[in-house]
Motif scaffolding. Sequence first.
Motif, PDB file in Angstrom:
ATOM      1  N   VAL A  97     115.128  64.743  27.332  1.00 32.97           N
ATOM      2  CA  VAL A  97     115.470  65.809  28.569  1.00 32.97           C
ATOM      3  C   VAL A  97     114.367  66.743  28.712  1.00 32.97           C
ATOM      4  N   GLU A  99     111.117  66.565  27.230  1.00 38.00           N
ATOM      5  CA  GLU A  99     110.030  65.906  27.470  1.00 38.00           C
ATOM      6  C   GLU A  99     109.798  65.438  29.185  1.00 38.00           C
ATOM      7  N   ARG A 100     110.866  65.406  29.405  1.00 44.36           N
ATOM      8  CA  ARG A 100     110.734  65.020  30.867  1.00 44.36           C
ATOM      9  C   ARG A 100     110.580  66.220  31.702  1.00 44.36           C
ATOM     10  N   TYR A 101     111.354  67.290  31.712  1.00 44.11           N
ATOM     11  CA  TYR A 101     111.454  68.260  32.663  1.00 44.11           C
ATOM     12  C   TYR A 101     110.584  69.531  32.161  1.00 44.11           C
TER      13      TYR A 101
ATOM     14  N   LEU B  30     115.244  58.713  32.308  1.00 46.87           N
ATOM     15  CA  LEU B  30     114.609  59.995  31.929  1.00 46.87           C
ATOM     16  C   LEU B  30     112.843  59.547  31.398  1.00 46.87           C
ATOM     17  N   TYR B  33     108.502  57.091  34.074  1.00 50.63           N
ATOM     18  CA  TYR B  33     107.627  58.163  34.706  1.00 50.63           C
ATOM     19  C   TYR B  33     107.005  57.508  35.889  1.00 50.63           C
TER      20      TYR B  33
END
Lengths: 200, 367
Positions: A97, A99-101, B30, B33
């Motif tokens: 999470v 890493e993504r946001y 998630l 990308y």
Amino acid sequence: MNVEAQIWQAFVVCVSAVFTQNILLSYFLGLCPFIGVSREIKSAFGLGLAVIFVMTTTCMLNWLAYHYVLEPLGLEFFRFILFIIIIAAFVQFVEMVIERYSPALYLRLGVFLPLITVNCAILGASLFMLIRNYSFIVTVGYGLGSGIGWFLAIIAMAGIRQKLANERIPQGLQGAGITLVIAGIMAMAFIGFSGVLQGR
Amino acid sequence: MVLSVLIAVTVVSSIGAGLAAVLTISEYFLSNYGPCQITINDERKLTVQGGKDLLSMLTAEKIFIPSACGGRATCGLCKLKVLEGAGPLLPTEEPFLNREEKESNVRLSCQVKVRNDLKIEIPPELFAIRQFSCRCAEIIDLTYDIKQFRFELKEPKTIDYIPGQYIQLLTPAYEKNSEEVYRAYSISSDPTDKNNIELIIRLVPGGICTTYCFEYLKVGDEVKINGPYGNFRLSDTDAPIVFIAGGSGMAPIKCILHQMKNEGIKRKATYYFGANTIKDMFMAEQMRTFEKELADFCFVPAVAKPQGDEKWDGQIGLVTEVFRRDLKDATEYEAYLCGSPGMIDASIKVLTELGINKDNIFYDKFE
């Protein structure tokens, strides 16, 4: 016990977990990353923050899993395995999470997260909260306090080690040796807090 | 009792499975990308699905970056320059990079995740590494235990390499070998023939790949190779050259001799080739042809133990003894060695005694 009293107890437990019952300095749990990542304050800070977060949340999750799944089914003896699985899965999830946001936060904390999965202080906190029969609210306070206690200890250690970096240390004591000696002295210093709070 | 054990096992495994499922599903959402563009050396552009590490993305695009540990940040071989889009250096990379590399944006490609558009630089020689499917076009017996194989490239159809480099030959699983393995062989052919490569292979008793090549591989068979690799190559100076080789060490030297002929390199060159017996000697004819075609080239074959009735009118003795007698002073020379580790170590010792500068010894050890 009513909620108000529980919150007060959670506060007391939290403060005592930071100082008098410090999970690192009085129980010596989580020593491995404590020695490994305390070379400089910057990375110690990142790891410490990650431990606070993971310890608080996994204590809560494990409390729920124990009291709502294992206890009704009479499977308390499975708590070790289950806690480890929950901690590992949760840490993985959090890593994905952030890493993504939040790439910025990821670079600060994310690289330390996998290290935490195998930090025994995390599992230790979850087991202590069971042994001591904490309620959910008190568990939150305990998890948070233990995390902050670990954070404080590693920051203090990193500060000392940074100062020591330019000192001449006998060859046999360099690295982990002197770190353990310092940890012992720090633990003795923390005993000084023991009179501050009575009870848990 | 049995029931409670069953319940226990079921509960714990279903919790485990549930968590694994949550992780898998969230990874799918998630770690996606979207499409990212990787610009390589300012010329080639790749569009890939972001979310994985750079190394595996490049491998999927058939760009082979050397890596021994398979992406675990322990070998430090997969270094690349990432000019834009990599984010700050990770603690996992730090131990493998010196200050100079850090300043020039060198990263470990297995640790750099592709989350956005990247600009990277790959050394041209790595960029040239490809996987080729080829057809075995010709097998010639050179001696009783050395064969020359010619492979015709099918896909891609041409290869660019620097003479002296090697390729890796994929040995498929066969009777005596249960899994695919790669083995390295130097290219021996004329570099102007970009559609074919030739290898000189000596049978290693019990060797997985050489046994395959000698006993199973037939003309017409499909084989897979990848490459080219390696830093063994002719330098760009005018110093006189001494080549020293034995057995299948002939291969890269022959390739370099082709190059000297093609490019009109007029450097003085002497080639000492060592064989154990007369039966081990090969390609002498072709070397004599090179003597006529090159400006100043001399081939000196040496046989350690001439036996029986066969006539040998060349040098006798170990190749090291022969060039020690012949060369006397090697101060000005550059040496190019190729062969077994024993021969190379012995040759380096003798060359050093003859006064050569250690930096001017280049070798390709067949280990």
